[in-house]
Design an enzyme around this catalytic site. Sequence first.
Site, PDB file in Angstrom:
ATOM      1  N   LYS A 145      13.203  52.050  21.224  1.00 38.59           N
ATOM      2  CA  LYS A 145      13.020  52.124  22.622  1.00 38.59           C
ATOM      3  C   LYS A 145      12.859  50.590  23.175  1.00 38.59           C
ATOM      4  CE  LYS A 145      10.287  53.525  26.501  1.00 38.59           C
ATOM      5  NZ  LYS A 145       9.353  54.627  26.910  1.00 38.59           N
ATOM      6  N   GLU A 196       0.783  54.758  37.245  1.00 40.28           N
ATOM      7  CA  GLU A 196       0.371  54.818  36.046  1.00 40.28           C
ATOM      8  C   GLU A 196      -0.805  54.228  35.661  1.00 40.28           C
ATOM      9  OE1 GLU A 196       3.642  54.248  33.405  1.00 40.28           O
ATOM     10  OE2 GLU A 196       2.386  54.309  31.605  1.00 40.28           O
ATOM     11  N   GLU A 240      11.364  59.680  24.571  1.00 41.79           N
ATOM     12  CA  GLU A 240      11.068  58.457  25.137  1.00 41.79           C
ATOM     13  C   GLU A 240       9.561  58.562  25.722  1.00 41.79           C
ATOM     14  OE1 GLU A 240      13.798  57.969  28.452  1.00 41.79           O
ATOM     15  OE2 GLU A 240      12.287  56.371  29.403  1.00 41.79           O
ATOM     16  N   GLU A 376      18.232  54.434  38.183  1.00 45.65           N
ATOM     17  CA  GLU A 376      16.878  54.808  37.966  1.00 45.65           C
ATOM     18  C   GLU A 376      15.891  53.375  38.278  1.00 45.65           C
ATOM     19  OE1 GLU A 376      15.343  56.876  34.353  1.00 45.65           O
ATOM     20  OE2 GLU A 376      13.500  55.627  34.423  1.00 45.65           O
ATOM     21  N   LYS A 380      13.325  53.360  41.359  1.00 46.14           N
ATOM     22  CA  LYS A 380      12.121  52.876  41.405  1.00 46.14           C
ATOM     23  C   LYS A 380      11.626  51.767  42.121  1.00 46.14           C
ATOM     24  CE  LYS A 380      11.301  54.178  36.539  1.00 46.14           C
ATOM     25  NZ  LYS A 380      11.563  53.743  35.142  1.00 46.14           N
TER      26      LYS A 380
HETATM   27  C1  LIG Z   1       9.328  50.439  33.736  1.00 44.52           C
HETATM   28  C2  LIG Z   1       8.774  51.397  35.034  1.00 44.52           C
HETATM   29  O1  LIG Z   1       8.111  52.498  34.761  1.00 44.52           O
HETATM   30  C3  LIG Z   1       7.956  53.133  33.667  1.00 44.52           C
HETATM   31  C4  LIG Z   1       9.101  53.649  32.941  1.00 44.52           C
HETATM   32  C5  LIG Z   1       9.196  54.885  33.229  1.00 44.52           C
HETATM   33  C6  LIG Z   1      10.452  55.461  32.604  1.00 44.52           C
HETATM   34  O2  LIG Z   1      11.597  54.596  31.967  1.00 44.52           O
HETATM   35  O3  LIG Z   1      10.850  56.591  32.589  1.00 44.52           O
HETATM   36  C7  LIG Z   1       8.423  55.672  33.807  1.00 44.52           C
HETATM   37  C8  LIG Z   1       7.150  55.319  34.329  1.00 44.52           C
HETATM   38  C9  LIG Z   1       6.729  54.023  33.960  1.00 44.52           C
HETATM   39  O4  LIG Z   1       5.999  54.162  32.641  1.00 44.52           O
HETATM   40  C10 LIG Z   1       8.940  50.665  36.123  1.00 44.52           C
HETATM   41  O5  LIG Z   1       8.646  51.344  37.298  1.00 44.52           O
HETATM   42  O6  LIG Z   1       9.556  49.642  36.597  1.00 44.52           O
END
Ligand SMILES: C=C(O[C@@H]1C=C(C(=O)O)C=C[C@H]1O)C(=O)O
Length: 397
Positions: A145, A196, A240, A376, A380
Site C-alpha cells: 500500500k 482522524e 486497505e 477521492e 477530500k
Molecule cells: C490521506 C488522506 O486521508 C487518509 C486516507 C484515507 C483513504 O485512503 O481512504 C482515509 C482517511 C485518511 O486516513 C487525506 O485526507 O489526504
Amino acid sequence: MSINSGAVATGSHRAASSDISQSFLFRSPHDGWLWADGLEDVSDRVRASTPADLAGQVQRLLAARQGTQQAPCLVGALPFQGMASARLFLPGRVIRDASSLPMALPHDLRWPAPRSTGRSLPAEEGYCARVAAALDEIAAGQYSKVVLARALTLEFDAPVPVAGMIAALAERYPQAFLFAVPQANRQGVFLGASPELLLRRRNGWVDSNPLAGSVPCHPQAAEDRAQAEALLASDKNRREHALVSERVADVLSGYCDQLSVPDEPSLIRTGTLWHLSTAIRGRLRDPSVSSVELAAALHPTPAVCGHPTGAARQAISRLEGFDRGLYAGMVGWCDHTGDGEWAVSLRCADLAGAFLTLYAGAGIVAGSDPVEELAETATKMRTVLGALGLTLRAEAA
Ligand SMILES: C=C(O[C@@H]1C=C(C(=O)O)C=C[C@H]1O)C(=O)O
C-alpha cells in the site's frame, strides 16, 4: 478541563483582542477548544530522531516552565517527514473551553472570488500516471500500500480571511479535529478539519482511531446509506483499512498492558466522505510515557504513508513530486503531565493571503483505479473548499 497550572484559563474567559493568525487553535470532539497565544517558537529546539528523544526534549522544555506564570504545555504540528517544517510552540497563555471558541469570530462571512480553477501538483493526468506506476510497483511486490497525495493551489482576488475560514470550518464540521497553526515568518496559517485521531492520552489511558477506506457521501439518504454499506462490504477497502488498524494496534501493544481492538471496522461519516474506522483503546503499562512520544511512535501510520512503512515512504519521495510540509503530519498538544491529543493533519490547507494550497491523498492498493483515486483526492479537498462554498471539477470524475 483545564491544563492545571500556569496561565491557563477555562470557561467564559475572552481573548478577542488577539491576532488569530498568530495563535494556535485546536478543537477536539472530546474536549472542546484549546486556544494558545503568546507563542514562543521552539521548532528549532526540538530536533529528535526517535520518539523517546522527542519526548525527552519536550519534557525538558516543559519542566523549565514549571513554577513560572507560563502555561506548561507544548502545542503545534510535526511534518509528515523530517523536522524542517515543524511548528512547535510554548504558549504564554492557554485557554480551554469545552463548548465555544474563546474569542469572537465573524458571522457575516464573505469570500473573495477564486481567480482560476487552480494549479494541481502533480497535474491531474500526472497524478493518475503516478497511481498507475504505484500499481505496477505493488504488482511487482515492492510494497502492498502507498498513499499518494497532490497539492492544489488557488489564487483569490483578495486575501482570504483567516478568522472567517476557521469559523466556517468549525460550524460545518462539528465532529472534526479543527486546527490552525501559524507558519514561520508570518507566512500564513496551516489549517484544517481532520476526522482522524492519531493519539489521545488521558489518565493513563490511550485512544487512537485510524481511518482508511473511503467513499464520497451522497446527497440522497438512500444512496448515501447504500454507498456506506458497499464500503463496509468492499474487499479492497477492508484490506486497505486492515493495514492501518493492525499497525496502530501493533505499535500500541508495545506500550499497553490492556488493549481493545474491535474485530471489524465500523463506518464514520465526515460530511463529505464515509470512512472505515477502528476505535482502539489501551491502558499504558508505563503511565509516564507522554502523548507526544506515543503519537510520534505511531506516525506515519499506513493511513498516510503505506505498508511496509520504509518502502512506502521511498515510493512517496520518488513518485509524489512535492513537499508535503505539515500535511499528513500530526497536530495537537502535550502538557507537562504527558497528557495530550494529536490528530492526523488531514483535510487541510496552507492559507497565505490570497493563496490557498489544499492537500489530499488516497491509499493505493492492488485493485485501486487511478481515476477513482483522483476523484477521492478532490472529494477530500472539498472539506476545506466547501467551507468557502467552492467545488472542484475532478469530483465529477
Ligand atoms: C490521506 C488522506 O486521508 C487518509 C486516507 C484515507 C483513504 O485512503 O481512504 C482515509 C482517511 C485518511 O486516513 C487525506 O485526507 O489526504
